[in-house]
Design an enzyme around this catalytic site. Structure first.
Site, mmCIF file in Angstrom:
data_model
loop_
_atom_site.group_PDB
_atom_site.id
_atom_site.type_symbol
_atom_site.label_atom_id
_atom_site.label_comp_id
_atom_site.label_asym_id
_atom_site.label_seq_id
_atom_site.Cartn_x
_atom_site.Cartn_y
_atom_site.Cartn_z
ATOM 1 N N LYS A 81 65.419 80.881 23.088
ATOM 2 C CA LYS A 81 65.721 80.442 24.460
ATOM 3 C C LYS A 81 67.224 80.184 24.539
ATOM 4 O O LYS A 81 67.847 79.804 23.538
ATOM 5 C CB LYS A 81 64.972 79.146 24.802
ATOM 6 C CG LYS A 81 64.789 78.925 26.283
ATOM 7 C CD LYS A 81 63.695 79.816 26.844
ATOM 8 C CE LYS A 81 63.531 79.707 28.322
ATOM 9 N NZ LYS A 81 62.363 80.460 28.795
ATOM 10 N N GLY A 192 56.557 74.699 43.305
ATOM 11 C CA GLY A 192 57.640 75.614 42.942
ATOM 12 C C GLY A 192 57.467 76.914 43.697
ATOM 13 O O GLY A 192 56.388 77.525 43.647
ATOM 14 N N TYR A 193 58.502 77.340 44.415
ATOM 15 C CA TYR A 193 58.392 78.575 45.189
ATOM 16 C C TYR A 193 59.547 79.513 44.875
ATOM 17 O O TYR A 193 60.221 80.031 45.751
ATOM 18 C CB TYR A 193 58.316 78.252 46.684
ATOM 19 C CG TYR A 193 57.466 79.246 47.461
ATOM 20 C CD1 TYR A 193 56.137 79.442 47.112
ATOM 21 C CD2 TYR A 193 57.978 79.983 48.513
ATOM 22 C CE1 TYR A 193 55.348 80.344 47.794
ATOM 23 C CE2 TYR A 193 57.197 80.888 49.208
ATOM 24 C CZ TYR A 193 55.879 81.066 48.845
ATOM 25 O OH TYR A 193 55.086 81.964 49.517
ATOM 26 N N GLY A 194 59.791 79.689 43.547
ATOM 27 C CA GLY A 194 60.807 80.639 43.108
ATOM 28 C C GLY A 194 60.134 81.938 42.737
ATOM 29 O O GLY A 194 59.115 82.321 43.329
ATOM 30 N N ASN A 195 60.679 82.609 41.743
ATOM 31 C CA ASN A 195 60.131 83.905 41.340
ATOM 32 C C ASN A 195 58.638 83.809 40.999
ATOM 33 O O ASN A 195 57.804 84.510 41.571
ATOM 34 C CB ASN A 195 60.933 84.444 40.141
ATOM 35 C CG ASN A 195 60.335 85.716 39.580
ATOM 36 O OD1 ASN A 195 59.256 85.711 39.011
ATOM 37 N ND2 ASN A 195 61.020 86.827 39.774
ATOM 38 N N ALA A 196 58.291 82.906 40.080
ATOM 39 C CA ALA A 196 56.903 82.807 39.621
ATOM 40 C C ALA A 196 55.978 82.309 40.747
ATOM 41 O O ALA A 196 54.940 82.927 41.030
ATOM 42 C CB ALA A 196 56.827 81.887 38.414
ATOM 43 N N GLY A 197 56.338 81.205 41.387
ATOM 44 C CA GLY A 197 55.482 80.591 42.406
ATOM 45 C C GLY A 197 55.271 81.457 43.629
ATOM 46 O O GLY A 197 54.147 81.595 44.129
HETATM 47 P P1 NAD Z 1 63.043 79.943 39.924
HETATM 48 O O1 NAD Z 1 64.384 79.383 39.681
HETATM 49 O O2 NAD Z 1 62.934 81.292 40.546
HETATM 50 O O3 NAD Z 1 62.177 78.917 40.830
HETATM 51 C C1 NAD Z 1 61.987 77.578 40.531
HETATM 52 C C2 NAD Z 1 61.375 76.915 41.757
HETATM 53 O O4 NAD Z 1 61.036 75.565 41.440
HETATM 54 C C3 NAD Z 1 62.302 76.860 42.965
HETATM 55 O O5 NAD Z 1 61.574 77.167 44.131
HETATM 56 C C4 NAD Z 1 62.734 75.385 43.020
HETATM 57 O O6 NAD Z 1 63.045 74.947 44.309
HETATM 58 C C5 NAD Z 1 61.461 74.743 42.518
HETATM 59 N N1 NAD Z 1 61.632 73.359 42.072
HETATM 60 C C6 NAD Z 1 62.591 72.819 41.294
HETATM 61 N N2 NAD Z 1 62.381 71.497 41.170
HETATM 62 C C7 NAD Z 1 61.274 71.201 41.899
HETATM 63 C C8 NAD Z 1 60.549 70.018 42.173
HETATM 64 N N3 NAD Z 1 60.919 68.862 41.673
HETATM 65 N N4 NAD Z 1 59.454 70.101 42.977
HETATM 66 C C9 NAD Z 1 59.061 71.264 43.504
HETATM 67 N N5 NAD Z 1 59.698 72.429 43.253
HETATM 68 C C10 NAD Z 1 60.789 72.395 42.471
HETATM 69 O O7 NAD Z 1 62.297 79.898 38.525
HETATM 70 P P2 NAD Z 1 61.064 80.772 38.043
HETATM 71 O O8 NAD Z 1 61.583 81.972 37.349
HETATM 72 O O9 NAD Z 1 60.082 80.910 39.142
HETATM 73 O O10 NAD Z 1 60.469 79.809 36.898
HETATM 74 C C11 NAD Z 1 59.592 78.740 37.206
HETATM 75 C C12 NAD Z 1 58.861 78.349 35.935
HETATM 76 O O11 NAD Z 1 58.174 79.488 35.418
HETATM 77 C C13 NAD Z 1 59.764 77.862 34.802
HETATM 78 O O12 NAD Z 1 59.089 76.894 34.042
HETATM 79 C C14 NAD Z 1 59.965 79.102 33.965
HETATM 80 O O13 NAD Z 1 60.315 78.805 32.628
HETATM 81 C C15 NAD Z 1 58.592 79.710 34.091
HETATM 82 N N6 NAD Z 1 58.579 81.136 33.778
HETATM 83 C C16 NAD Z 1 59.205 82.023 34.582
HETATM 84 C C17 NAD Z 1 59.185 83.370 34.235
HETATM 85 C C18 NAD Z 1 59.821 84.413 35.098
HETATM 86 O O14 NAD Z 1 59.740 85.602 34.741
HETATM 87 N N7 NAD Z 1 60.397 84.076 36.222
HETATM 88 C C19 NAD Z 1 58.535 83.786 33.064
HETATM 89 C C20 NAD Z 1 57.892 82.838 32.282
HETATM 90 C C21 NAD Z 1 57.927 81.513 32.651
#
Ligand code: NAD
Length: 398
Positions: A81, A192-197
């Site tokens: 990481k 969480g509403y980023g990539n994963a959510g």
């Molecule tokens: P991202 O940066 O695209 O999105 C993160 C989201 O979480 C954002 O919408 C942000 O506003 C929200 N957030 C942050 N703090 C918050 C809170 N206190 N309450 C509510 N929402 C909150 O990140 P991502 O890539 O979607 O990753 C999210 C999780 O998934 C992480 O734990 C990451 O390690 C895991 N993950 C992601 C991937 C990937 O390919 N994207 C792969 C494996 C694991």
């Protein structure tokens, strides 16, 4: 159960400060990390996180989880990481690019396409991965596509990588639903509403489940009849948050839903709760109040160990992160494989291969759950740890 434990101590730690020139002309330093946990099963592999809370402890835990995840899903990688303690939202695009390139120069001596392959994580995307690939290539004097994954399609990225984490999670979700008798129309809340959510909400909605609430760092929205994930994302892009986004299709109206707090989303009366933001968000106190019958961990490490015990006591099923979000690293492996072999797979091939890996992993975990009468988390860890231990024994590392 025979006890197999993978030591959490990483093999290598790279930590230091990186300094960039800000637009104002002054210089600013940021803490930077690359942690290589274990490479018994193949090159180190793990994402790159840009977040103010990035710390050595967090990086070490996430690198250890990567070792387990790559083993559980059975791809020939170890775990790593990396990250920078920075709020990327406070940077201009130019500052972000300088930070990314400086970070790559910092880690370049310890990585390589067959040594350690970074990818994206929280707050890093395909543009950042493209900068990292370009910077590494200029450092070694040779275009090296396989040095990072999660790149853009035009720069050696794979079809399906952007939504791979959620796509893989959906495949797991459907298998879990069948196993636990969860019906279509079941209600889901996503933190969480980023990539994963966001992609998870979209895929669940398309599959016939009802996503009734989503949150981001600024707030949450609840729509009892089920929200429209795409309209909610459009609204977030326009307003900067999902809070206050009341959209159904292209029609937005305040009567469709209500704003709730980022904490309230955890305790809604829903069938499934999906934490998809950051780690350690569910503690013992919260675990006692959660009403969902299934916790589907899309984020890495969202549940504290004491909360896990409470869930087990309360009969709440937790589907662990090392299974649910392994789709991201699996398609990263497919991207790396295509780069190394000069291949270009179709989205159909990517998804077919991904589904195959997930189906195989879920049946292996399910078998351990049934035979040993243990939780999905313990079974997934057992499967992964055994594979890592076997590889370490074979390599004479223990
Ligand atoms: P991202 O940066 O695209 O999105 C993160 C989201 O979480 C954002 O919408 C942000 O506003 C929200 N957030 C942050 N703090 C918050 C809170 N206190 N309450 C509510 N929402 C909150 O990140 P991502 O890539 O979607 O990753 C999210 C999780 O998934 C992480 O734990 C990451 O390690 C895991 N993950 C992601 C991937 C990937 O390919 N994207 C792969 C494996 C694991």
């Amino acid at each position: 159960m025979d006890r197999i434990k993978v030591d959490k101590t990483p093999k290598n730690i790279l930590t230091g400060a990186i300094t960039i020139k800000m637009d104002s002309g002054r210089k600013k330093s940021f803490k930077a990390f690359r942690i290589q946990h274990n490479n018994a099963r193949g090159p180190y592999k793990g994402g790159t996180r840009f977040h103010p809370q990035v710390s050595l402890e967090e990086m070490k835990t996430l690198a250890y989880l990567m070792t387990l995840k790559t083993a559980a899903i059975d791809i020939p990688y170890g775990g790593a990481k990396g990250g920078v303690a920075v709020d990327p939202k406070s940077l201009s695009v130019g500052e972000l690019e300088r930070l990314t390139r400086t970070y790559m120069r910092f880690i370049a001596p310890v990585i390589g396409p067959r040594v350690d392959i970074p990818g994206p994580d929280v707050n890093t995307n395909e543009t950042i991965m493209d900068w990292m690939q370009e910077e590494y290539s200029s450092q070694v004097g040779k275009k090296t596509l396989a040095i990072v994954t999660g790149k853009s399609l035009g720069n050696g990225g794979s079809e399906g990588r952007e939504s791979a984490t959620a796509q893989g999670a959906l495949y797991f979700f459907e298998l879990v639903a069948r196993q636990l008798g969860l019906k279509k129309g079941a209600t889901v809340a996503i933190q969480g509403y980023g990539n994963a959510g966001h992609f998870m909400a979209k895929f669940l909605d398309e599959a016939g489940y009802k996503v009734v609430a989503v949150s981001d760092s600024k707030g949450a929205v609840y729509v009892s009849g089920g929200l429209d994930p795409e309209a909610t994302m459009k609204c977030k892009q326009e307003k900067g948050t999902v809070a206050g986004c009341y959209c159904k299709g292209s029609v937005c109206d305040i009567r469709f839903g209500k704003t709730i707090s980022t904490q309230d989303i955890f305790t809604l009366d829903v069938d499934v709760l999906i934490p998809a933001a950051l780690e350690n968000v569910i503690d013992a106190k919260l675990a006692k109040k959660i009403k969902a019958k299934i916790i589907f961990e899309l984020a890495n490490g969202p549940t504290k160990p004491e909360a896990d015990t409470i869930f087990e006591d309360r009969g709440i099923t937790v589907i662990p992160d090392i299974l649910t979000n392994a789709g991201g690293v699996t398609v990263s492996y497919f991207e790396w494989f295509q780069n190394i072999n000069g291949e270009k797979w179709s989205l159909t091939k990517v998804n077919r291969q991904l589904k195959g890996k997930i189906t195989k992993t879920f049946s292996a975990v399910k078998k351990i759950v049934r035979e040993r009468k243990i939780s999905y988390r313990k079974a997934a860890y057992y499967l992964a740890a055994k594979r890592v231990a076997d590889a370490m024994i074979k390599k004479g590392q223990v």
